[in-house]
Design a protein around this motif. Structure first.
Motif, PDB file in Angstrom:
ATOM      1  N   LYS A  91       3.550  -8.262   2.710  1.00 54.18           N
ATOM      2  CA  LYS A  91       3.709  -6.814   2.851  1.00 54.18           C
ATOM      3  C   LYS A  91       4.887  -6.334   2.024  1.00 54.18           C
ATOM      4  N   GLY A  92       4.842  -5.079   1.639  1.00 55.07           N
ATOM      5  CA  GLY A  92       5.953  -4.500   0.912  1.00 55.07           C
ATOM      6  C   GLY A  92       5.498  -3.428  -0.047  1.00 55.07           C
ATOM      7  N   ARG A  93       6.480  -2.775  -0.630  1.00 52.64           N
ATOM      8  CA  ARG A  93       6.212  -1.694  -1.571  1.00 52.64           C
ATOM      9  C   ARG A  93       7.009  -1.959  -2.836  1.00 52.64           C
ATOM     10  N   CYS A  94       6.289  -2.129  -3.936  1.00 51.86           N
ATOM     11  CA  CYS A  94       6.947  -2.373  -5.221  1.00 51.86           C
ATOM     12  C   CYS A  94       7.799  -1.165  -5.591  1.00 51.86           C
ATOM     13  N   THR A 113      10.849  -2.337  -1.638  1.00 52.15           N
ATOM     14  CA  THR A 113      11.200  -3.569  -0.916  1.00 52.15           C
ATOM     15  C   THR A 113      10.899  -4.828  -1.708  1.00 52.15           C
ATOM     16  N   MET A 114      10.259  -4.694  -2.854  1.00 54.82           N
ATOM     17  CA  MET A 114       9.975  -5.861  -3.696  1.00 54.82           C
ATOM     18  C   MET A 114       9.929  -5.454  -5.158  1.00 54.82           C
ATOM     19  N   GLY A 115      10.176  -6.436  -6.011  1.00 57.18           N
ATOM     20  CA  GLY A 115      10.164  -6.193  -7.445  1.00 57.18           C
ATOM     21  C   GLY A 115       8.875  -6.667  -8.096  1.00 57.18           C
ATOM     22  N   VAL A 116       8.856  -6.616  -9.408  1.00 58.32           N
ATOM     23  CA  VAL A 116       7.672  -6.972 -10.182  1.00 58.32           C
ATOM     24  C   VAL A 116       7.267  -8.422  -9.948  1.00 58.32           C
ATOM     25  N   GLU A 117       8.217  -9.351  -9.992  1.00 58.70           N
ATOM     26  CA  GLU A 117       7.867 -10.773  -9.844  1.00 58.70           C
ATOM     27  C   GLU A 117       7.267 -11.074  -8.484  1.00 58.70           C
ATOM     28  N   GLU A 118       7.795 -10.467  -7.429  1.00 54.35           N
ATOM     29  CA  GLU A 118       7.214 -10.653  -6.100  1.00 54.35           C
ATOM     30  C   GLU A 118       5.814 -10.048  -6.044  1.00 54.35           C
ATOM     31  N   ASN A 177       0.773  -1.282  -3.886  1.00 52.30           N
ATOM     32  CA  ASN A 177       1.514  -0.446  -2.952  1.00 52.30           C
ATOM     33  C   ASN A 177       2.878  -0.208  -3.599  1.00 52.30           C
ATOM     34  N   SER A 178       3.142   1.043  -3.990  1.00 54.48           N
ATOM     35  CA  SER A 178       4.347   1.269  -4.782  1.00 54.48           C
ATOM     36  C   SER A 178       5.002   2.608  -4.483  1.00 54.48           C
ATOM     37  N   SER A 179       6.280   2.652  -4.789  1.00 52.76           N
ATOM     38  CA  SER A 179       7.031   3.895  -4.654  1.00 52.76           C
ATOM     39  C   SER A 179       6.583   4.855  -5.748  1.00 52.76           C
ATOM     40  N   PRO A 180       6.807   6.156  -5.551  1.00 57.69           N
ATOM     41  CA  PRO A 180       6.388   7.130  -6.568  1.00 57.69           C
ATOM     42  C   PRO A 180       6.999   6.889  -7.946  1.00 57.69           C
ATOM     43  N   ALA A 181       8.202   6.341  -8.007  1.00 57.19           N
ATOM     44  CA  ALA A 181       8.877   6.136  -9.293  1.00 57.19           C
ATOM     45  C   ALA A 181       8.483   4.831  -9.976  1.00 57.19           C
ATOM     46  N   PHE A 182       7.783   3.939  -9.278  1.00 56.24           N
ATOM     47  CA  PHE A 182       7.424   2.635  -9.841  1.00 56.24           C
ATOM     48  C   PHE A 182       6.314   2.810 -10.877  1.00 56.24           C
ATOM     49  N   GLY A 183       6.474   2.232 -12.051  1.00 55.90           N
ATOM     50  CA  GLY A 183       5.477   2.379 -13.110  1.00 55.90           C
ATOM     51  C   GLY A 183       4.969   1.075 -13.700  1.00 55.90           C
ATOM     52  N   PRO A 227      -4.057  -1.293   3.136  1.00 57.31           N
ATOM     53  CA  PRO A 227      -4.315  -1.751   4.499  1.00 57.31           C
ATOM     54  C   PRO A 227      -3.249  -2.716   4.995  1.00 57.31           C
ATOM     55  N   PHE A 228      -2.838  -2.531   6.237  1.00 56.99           N
ATOM     56  CA  PHE A 228      -1.873  -3.407   6.903  1.00 56.99           C
ATOM     57  C   PHE A 228      -0.495  -3.403   6.239  1.00 56.99           C
ATOM     58  N   GLY A 229      -0.268  -2.505   5.273  1.00 53.78           N
ATOM     59  CA  GLY A 229       1.008  -2.456   4.579  1.00 53.78           C
ATOM     60  C   GLY A 229       1.196  -3.549   3.544  1.00 53.78           C
ATOM     61  N   VAL A 230       0.078  -4.188   3.115  1.00 58.92           N
ATOM     62  CA  VAL A 230       0.194  -5.261   2.128  1.00 58.92           C
ATOM     63  C   VAL A 230       0.671  -4.712   0.793  1.00 58.92           C
ATOM     64  N   ALA A 231       1.178  -5.610  -0.034  1.00 57.71           N
ATOM     65  CA  ALA A 231       1.746  -5.226  -1.322  1.00 57.71           C
ATOM     66  C   ALA A 231       0.687  -4.975  -2.386  1.00 57.71           C
ATOM     67  N   VAL A 232      -0.391  -5.783  -2.373  1.00 55.77           N
ATOM     68  CA  VAL A 232      -1.381  -5.732  -3.455  1.00 55.77           C
ATOM     69  C   VAL A 232      -2.775  -5.971  -2.887  1.00 55.77           C
ATOM     70  N   GLU A 233      -3.768  -5.346  -3.512  1.00 54.12           N
ATOM     71  CA  GLU A 233      -5.183  -5.623  -3.245  1.00 54.12           C
ATOM     72  C   GLU A 233      -5.892  -5.687  -4.586  1.00 54.12           C
ATOM     73  N   VAL A 234      -6.772  -6.672  -4.742  1.00 60.86           N
ATOM     74  CA  VAL A 234      -7.520  -6.832  -5.991  1.00 60.86           C
ATOM     75  C   VAL A 234      -8.982  -7.088  -5.655  1.00 60.86           C
TER      76      VAL A 234
END
Length: 154
Positions: free
Chosen positions: A51-54, A57-62, A99-105, A139-146
């Motif tokens: 879980k997290g938001r790029c 709470t997390m960076g690109v590598e995570e 899952n990302s913040s508005p400023a994350f690109g 969903p569930f606050g996960v960081a990524v879905e593919v």
């Protein structure tokens, strides 16, 4: 063991179990030689959701590591549907949601975690079309879905 699974083992990676859907859908649909794999969320090797938001709470590598875990889940469902990953003819398309913040690109860099794994495992057959999209939540606050479209041998 398939050649693809041997490559995974050499990379010190393994396929997770192909989990049950978390909603009213099926994990895969095959029509002709195309296999559509439903969106797979980021879950670590122990089965815990990543879980997290790029950008917060997390960076690109995570995020890349989370995307790679999504790709492994896609391959687990592919194997469950067709029996062997050696029957994969082509990775046609990946759609990645971050899952990302508005400023994350850097959404494309995050989804590279999934794309790079497909390229490493399948070579030229792993080259695919792709979308990488930032979203306000998953969903569930996960960081990524593919999700994936995969061409398979008949």
């Amino acid at each position: 063991m398939s050649q693809v699974e041997q490559k995974l083992a050499e990379m010190d990676l393994a396929l997770p179990e192909a989990g049950a859907p978390a909603g009213s859908y099926v994990p895969t649909v095959r029509t002709g030689n195309l296999l559509f794999v439903s969106g797979q969320v980021s879950v670590d090797a122990e089965g815990t959701m990543i879980k997290g938001r790029c950008g917060e709470t997390m960076g690109v590598e995570e995020g890349q590591a989370a995307a790679q875990r999504c790709a492994l889940a896609i391959l687990a469902h592919t194997k469950a549907a067709i029996g062997s990953l050696d029957k994969v003819s082509r990775i046609v398309k990946l759609n990645g949601f971050v899952n990302s913040s508005p400023a994350f690109g850097d959404h494309p860099k995050v989804i590279n975690g999934a794309s790079d794994l497909m390229l490493e495992l399948f070579g030229d057959k792993g080259k695919h079309a792709r979308a990488a999209v930032g979203v306000a939540n998953l969903p569930f606050g996960v960081a990524v879905e593919v999700e994936a479209v995969i061409e398979v041998a008949s």
